[in-house]
Design a protein around this motif. Structure first.
Motif, PDB file in Angstrom:
ATOM      1  N   ALA A  63       1.097  -1.106  -0.389  1.00  0.00           N
ATOM      2  CA  ALA A  63       0.246  -0.350  -0.210  1.00  0.00           C
ATOM      3  C   ALA A  63       0.844   1.439   0.168  1.00  0.00           C
ATOM      4  O   ALA A  63       0.509   2.434  -0.936  1.00  0.00           O
ATOM      5  CB  ALA A  63      -1.213  -0.170   1.083  1.00  0.00           C
ATOM      6  N   ALA A  64       1.971   0.943   0.668  1.00  0.00           N
ATOM      7  CA  ALA A  64       2.996   2.539   0.904  1.00  0.00           C
ATOM      8  C   ALA A  64       3.487   2.904  -1.038  1.00  0.00           C
ATOM      9  O   ALA A  64       3.801   3.651  -0.896  1.00  0.00           O
ATOM     10  CB  ALA A  64       4.132   2.592   2.292  1.00  0.00           C
ATOM     11  N   VAL A  65       4.228   1.109  -1.165  1.00  0.00           N
ATOM     12  CA  VAL A  65       4.544   1.335  -2.807  1.00  0.00           C
ATOM     13  C   VAL A  65       3.110   1.967  -4.018  1.00  0.00           C
ATOM     14  O   VAL A  65       3.523   3.070  -4.101  1.00  0.00           O
ATOM     15  CB  VAL A  65       4.659  -0.052  -3.090  1.00  0.00           C
ATOM     16  CG1 VAL A  65       5.638  -0.139  -4.574  1.00  0.00           C
ATOM     17  CG2 VAL A  65       5.926  -0.488  -2.465  1.00  0.00           C
ATOM     18  N   ARG A  66       1.968   1.528  -3.334  1.00  0.00           N
ATOM     19  CA  ARG A  66       1.225   2.559  -4.287  1.00  0.00           C
ATOM     20  C   ARG A  66       0.804   4.032  -4.135  1.00  0.00           C
ATOM     21  O   ARG A  66       0.086   4.573  -3.749  1.00  0.00           O
ATOM     22  CB  ARG A  66      -0.001   1.651  -4.140  1.00  0.00           C
ATOM     23  CG  ARG A  66       0.178  -0.114  -4.920  1.00  0.00           C
ATOM     24  CD  ARG A  66      -0.597  -0.732  -4.927  1.00  0.00           C
ATOM     25  NE  ARG A  66      -1.292  -0.731  -3.275  1.00  0.00           N
ATOM     26  CZ  ARG A  66      -2.475  -1.825  -3.399  1.00  0.00           C
ATOM     27  NH1 ARG A  66      -3.084  -2.364  -4.360  1.00  0.00           N
ATOM     28  NH2 ARG A  66      -2.718  -2.155  -2.333  1.00  0.00           N
ATOM     29  N   LYS A  67       1.419   4.452  -2.965  1.00  0.00           N
ATOM     30  CA  LYS A  67       1.023   5.711  -2.443  1.00  0.00           C
ATOM     31  C   LYS A  67      -0.493   5.857  -1.611  1.00  0.00           C
ATOM     32  O   LYS A  67      -1.673   6.644  -1.314  1.00  0.00           O
ATOM     33  CB  LYS A  67       0.958   6.968  -3.278  1.00  0.00           C
ATOM     34  CG  LYS A  67       2.761   6.716  -4.041  1.00  0.00           C
ATOM     35  CD  LYS A  67       3.672   8.303  -4.276  1.00  0.00           C
ATOM     36  CE  LYS A  67       4.041   8.152  -4.860  1.00  0.00           C
ATOM     37  NZ  LYS A  67       5.649   7.459  -4.092  1.00  0.00           N
ATOM     38  N   GLU A  68      -1.083   4.661  -1.355  1.00  0.00           N
ATOM     39  CA  GLU A  68      -2.052   4.904  -0.650  1.00  0.00           C
ATOM     40  C   GLU A  68      -1.876   4.340   1.336  1.00  0.00           C
ATOM     41  O   GLU A  68      -2.077   3.432   1.636  1.00  0.00           O
ATOM     42  CB  GLU A  68      -2.998   3.310  -0.191  1.00  0.00           C
ATOM     43  CG  GLU A  68      -3.309   3.525  -2.226  1.00  0.00           C
ATOM     44  CD  GLU A  68      -3.776   2.273  -3.205  1.00  0.00           C
ATOM     45  OE1 GLU A  68      -3.892   1.503  -1.946  1.00  0.00           O
ATOM     46  OE2 GLU A  68      -4.317   1.485  -4.396  1.00  0.00           O
ATOM     47  N   PHE A  69      -1.606   5.939   1.708  1.00  0.00           N
ATOM     48  CA  PHE A  69      -1.164   5.693   2.598  1.00  0.00           C
ATOM     49  C   PHE A  69      -2.049   5.320   4.148  1.00  0.00           C
ATOM     50  O   PHE A  69      -1.419   5.078   4.731  1.00  0.00           O
ATOM     51  CB  PHE A  69      -0.257   7.246   3.199  1.00  0.00           C
ATOM     52  CG  PHE A  69       0.666   7.233   1.964  1.00  0.00           C
ATOM     53  CD1 PHE A  69       1.385   6.835   2.457  1.00  0.00           C
ATOM     54  CD2 PHE A  69       0.595   8.587   1.490  1.00  0.00           C
ATOM     55  CE1 PHE A  69       2.740   6.675   1.757  1.00  0.00           C
ATOM     56  CE2 PHE A  69       2.098   8.628   0.686  1.00  0.00           C
ATOM     57  CZ  PHE A  69       2.639   7.764   0.592  1.00  0.00           C
ATOM     58  N   SER A  70      -3.190   6.117   4.307  1.00  0.00           N
ATOM     59  CA  SER A  70      -4.133   5.575   5.136  1.00  0.00           C
ATOM     60  C   SER A  70      -4.400   3.696   5.318  1.00  0.00           C
ATOM     61  O   SER A  70      -4.592   3.360   5.741  1.00  0.00           O
ATOM     62  CB  SER A  70      -5.398   5.830   4.530  1.00  0.00           C
ATOM     63  OG  SER A  70      -6.132   7.928   4.283  1.00  0.00           O
ATOM     64  N   GLU A  71      -5.075   3.136   3.603  1.00  0.00           N
ATOM     65  CA  GLU A  71      -5.008   2.015   3.597  1.00  0.00           C
ATOM     66  C   GLU A  71      -3.462   1.061   4.155  1.00  0.00           C
ATOM     67  O   GLU A  71      -2.814   0.270   5.005  1.00  0.00           O
ATOM     68  CB  GLU A  71      -4.574   1.048   2.192  1.00  0.00           C
ATOM     69  CG  GLU A  71      -4.914  -0.595   2.598  1.00  0.00           C
ATOM     70  CD  GLU A  71      -6.581   0.053   2.673  1.00  0.00           C
ATOM     71  OE1 GLU A  71      -6.685  -1.495   2.796  1.00  0.00           O
ATOM     72  OE2 GLU A  71      -6.885   0.472   2.901  1.00  0.00           O
ATOM     73  N   HIS A  72      -2.683   1.890   3.914  1.00  0.00           N
ATOM     74  CA  HIS A  72      -1.042   1.731   4.631  1.00  0.00           C
ATOM     75  C   HIS A  72      -0.710   1.367   5.674  1.00  0.00           C
ATOM     76  O   HIS A  72      -0.499   0.614   6.656  1.00  0.00           O
ATOM     77  CB  HIS A  72       0.188   2.477   3.656  1.00  0.00           C
ATOM     78  CG  HIS A  72       1.396   2.238   4.565  1.00  0.00           C
ATOM     79  ND1 HIS A  72       2.244   0.993   4.453  1.00  0.00           N
ATOM     80  CD2 HIS A  72       1.814   3.317   5.335  1.00  0.00           C
ATOM     81  CE1 HIS A  72       3.819   1.375   5.830  1.00  0.00           C
ATOM     82  NE2 HIS A  72       2.917   2.591   5.939  1.00  0.00           N
ATOM     83  N   ARG A  73      -0.896   2.536   6.582  1.00  0.00           N
ATOM     84  CA  ARG A  73      -1.022   2.793   8.458  1.00  0.00           C
ATOM     85  C   ARG A  73      -2.356   1.671   8.953  1.00  0.00           C
ATOM     86  O   ARG A  73      -2.247   1.593  10.012  1.00  0.00           O
ATOM     87  CB  ARG A  73      -1.670   4.450   8.858  1.00  0.00           C
ATOM     88  CG  ARG A  73      -1.710   4.691  10.333  1.00  0.00           C
ATOM     89  CD  ARG A  73      -1.339   5.881  10.233  1.00  0.00           C
ATOM     90  NE  ARG A  73      -2.061   6.443  11.480  1.00  0.00           N
ATOM     91  CZ  ARG A  73      -0.762   6.506  12.539  1.00  0.00           C
ATOM     92  NH1 ARG A  73       0.343   5.354  12.376  1.00  0.00           N
ATOM     93  NH2 ARG A  73      -1.150   5.969  14.087  1.00  0.00           N
ATOM     94  N   ARG A  74      -3.456   1.643   8.413  1.00  0.00           N
ATOM     95  CA  ARG A  74      -4.438   0.050   8.453  1.00  0.00           C
ATOM     96  C   ARG A  74      -3.889  -0.907   8.715  1.00  0.00           C
ATOM     97  O   ARG A  74      -3.935  -1.809  10.130  1.00  0.00           O
ATOM     98  CB  ARG A  74      -5.762   0.622   7.825  1.00  0.00           C
ATOM     99  CG  ARG A  74      -6.620   1.566   7.696  1.00  0.00           C
ATOM    100  CD  ARG A  74      -8.215   1.641   6.869  1.00  0.00           C
ATOM    101  NE  ARG A  74      -8.887   2.218   7.280  1.00  0.00           N
ATOM    102  CZ  ARG A  74      -8.740   2.878   6.500  1.00  0.00           C
ATOM    103  NH1 ARG A  74      -8.129   3.468   5.518  1.00  0.00           N
ATOM    104  NH2 ARG A  74      -9.380   4.243   5.983  1.00  0.00           N
ATOM    105  N   TRP A  75      -2.885  -1.071   7.463  1.00  0.00           N
ATOM    106  CA  TRP A  75      -2.229  -2.404   7.524  1.00  0.00           C
ATOM    107  C   TRP A  75      -1.049  -2.585   8.390  1.00  0.00           C
ATOM    108  O   TRP A  75      -0.767  -3.637   8.664  1.00  0.00           O
ATOM    109  CB  TRP A  75      -2.245  -2.858   6.108  1.00  0.00           C
ATOM    110  CG  TRP A  75      -3.303  -3.526   5.476  1.00  0.00           C
ATOM    111  CD1 TRP A  75      -3.674  -3.321   4.244  1.00  0.00           C
ATOM    112  CD2 TRP A  75      -4.175  -5.011   5.820  1.00  0.00           C
ATOM    113  NE1 TRP A  75      -5.272  -3.437   3.948  1.00  0.00           N
ATOM    114  CE2 TRP A  75      -5.134  -5.286   4.379  1.00  0.00           C
ATOM    115  CE3 TRP A  75      -3.917  -6.284   6.195  1.00  0.00           C
ATOM    116  CZ2 TRP A  75      -6.162  -5.807   4.893  1.00  0.00           C
ATOM    117  CZ3 TRP A  75      -4.215  -7.090   6.478  1.00  0.00           C
ATOM    118  CH2 TRP A  75      -5.290  -6.680   5.599  1.00  0.00           C
TER     119      TRP A  75
END
Length: 211
Positions: free
Chosen positions: A128-140
């Motif tokens: 998710a971080a690689v795709r710059k989906e930072f809200s999703e990154h933080r959740r996971w």
């Protein structure tokens, strides 16, 4: 209790639980192991590696959630993230080797499920971080760190499970004290995992937009 105070309490409790547990392993003497060592030449070095990188994951994981670092020092946050991800993947894959040395089938399955969840949640957060989906990154990453903390919660729950066992058996030990301890240690990982998942999902559900 304010979030920052509760966070620091979690840090202190986690270190207080884990330091006494991991200290004997840094003697690099299989005789000091807290678990049965069946193969000093293979199992023990793999166990040491698993523990060392799990410690890296625990420490870097705590630092990752520091708002000061995340907001004001993004490069450090990024480096800590890669340290966390690398540590989880190394420790998680080493755990697969340790499964074959587990004392019984119940423990083997619990380590397998825990390792798979650890790797999966970490991979989802990283991707998710690689795709710059930072809200999703933080959740996971919250989910991943919740699995990391099973090492703490599973040990904290042992006294509670011992008491529950004693109460459910009518305040008696029908199969003896040693068997009671053995049965509790067969389920404490499951109990810790379930507890952490419930807490983490509740936090994510009630936190709204994660910042």
């Amino acid at each position: 209790m304010k979030p920052n105070k509760s966070w620091w309490l979690l840090v202190i409790v986690s270190l207080g639980v884990m330091i006494p547990f991991v200290t004997p392993y840094f003697s690099f003497n299989p005789e000091n192991s807290r678990i049965l060592i069946k193969s000093p030449s293979v199992q023990y070095p793999v166990l040491i590696g698993h523990i060392v990188f799990a410690c890296f994951a625990l420490i870097s994981g705590f630092l990752q959630f520091s708002k000061r670092i995340r907001h004001h020092k993004p490069n450090i946050h990024r480096y800590l993230g890669w340290l966390y991800v690398s540590s989880v993947f190394i420790s998680g894959f080493l755990a697969f080797v340790l499964i074959f040395y587990a004392e019984n089938f119940t423990k083997a399955i619990s380590f397998l499920v825990l390792s798979l969840l650890w790797l999966y949640t970490c991979w989802k957060g990283c991707w998710a971080a690689v795709r710059k989906e930072f809200s999703e990154h933080r959740r996971w990453m919250i989910r991943s760190f919740g699995v990391t903390l099973v090492a703490v919660s599973a040990r904290l729950l042992v006294p509670v499970l011992l008491l529950a066992y004693y109460i459910l058996n009518g305040f008696s030990l029908p199969i003896g004290k040693e068997k009671m301890v053995e049965e509790v240690l067969n389920v404490n990982i499951w109990a810790g995992l379930i507890l952490n998942i419930v807490i983490i999902e509740w936090k994510i559900l009630h936190s709204g937009k994660l910042k």
